[in-house]
Design a protein around this motif. Structure first.
Motif, PDB file in Angstrom:
ATOM      1  N   GLY A  54       2.004  -4.358   8.422  1.00 43.64           N
ATOM      2  CA  GLY A  54       1.427  -4.966   6.345  1.00 43.64           C
ATOM      3  C   GLY A  54       3.184  -4.305   5.594  1.00 43.64           C
ATOM      4  N   ASP A  73      -1.850  -0.363  -0.870  1.00 45.17           N
ATOM      5  CA  ASP A  73      -1.535  -1.405  -0.422  1.00 45.17           C
ATOM      6  C   ASP A  73      -0.349  -3.035   0.811  1.00 45.17           C
ATOM      7  N   ASN A  77      -2.844  -5.680   3.453  1.00 45.62           N
ATOM      8  CA  ASN A  77      -2.313  -6.777   3.900  1.00 45.62           C
ATOM      9  C   ASN A  77      -1.669  -6.771   4.872  1.00 45.62           C
ATOM     10  N   ARG A 146       8.601  -9.397   3.931  1.00 46.37           N
ATOM     11  CA  ARG A 146       7.286 -10.989   3.155  1.00 46.37           C
ATOM     12  C   ARG A 146       7.462 -12.221   4.051  1.00 46.37           C
TER      13      ARG A 146
END
Length: 174
Positions: A54, A73, A77, A146
């Motif tokens: 993540g 965070d 994710n 990402r």
């Protein structure tokens, strides 16, 4: 002992070991009435090296606070990455997220991870040991990380494809 509240609560054999790797720390400023307010933005990749990875991004007044928030965070994710027997990905994939375009190709045993900075960190934290990757478009580490996570989430194994199409695995090759 061990029945009380407090230290050690909730931690046990279910807790997985995640390795955290900082991709970028950046100084960001916000103009307010009294002048400029400076913070640090941290981009961190979190993975267990066994198929979970993540990307987290957070800002704080201190570097350590930003990294800690980014790790939380990143753990929120997490995605599952299918890894085949030669510690590579199942098939080639091209993915785009914003201005970042990522191309991932499987590689044979002993090749290693040949990739740019942010993509390399994501693949290594996911547990991929043999892969070719190319970052196209932007140089931004957050966008590339990402986009790599998005590409890895789109990967499918042969078994998943045969279940989706509702045909046996042997008919997939005909």
């Amino acid at each position: 002992k061990g029945k009380g509240k407090g230290k050690g609560k909730g931690k046990g054999k279910d807790e997985e070991e995640f390795k955290e790797q900082v991709v970028q720390i950046r100084r960001v400023t916000k103009v307010v009435k009294g002048g400029k307010q400076m913070k640090f933005r941290a981009t961190v990749v979190v993975g267990n090296g066994k198929g979970k990875v993540g990307v987290g991004c957070a800002s704080h007044k201190e570097v350590m606070g930003a990294v800690a928030k980014a790790v939380i965070d990143g753990k929120a994710n997490l995605i599952e990455v299918p890894i085949v027997k030669n510690a590579s990905i199942p098939h080639r994939i091209d993915s785009r997220l914003g201005a970042a375009k990522i191309m991932l190709r499987p590689a044979c045993d002993g090749t290693g991870v040949i990739a740019g900075a942010a993509t390399r960190v994501v693949l290594e934290c996911a547990g991929v040991q043999n892969c070719f990757a190319k970052q196209l478009g932007t140089d931004n580490p957050l966008s590339n990380a990402r986009a790599t996570v998005k590409a890895l989430s789109e990967l499918r194994t042969l078994k998943e494809v045969s279940e989706t199409r509702e045909i046996p695995l042997s008919e997939l090759f005909q």
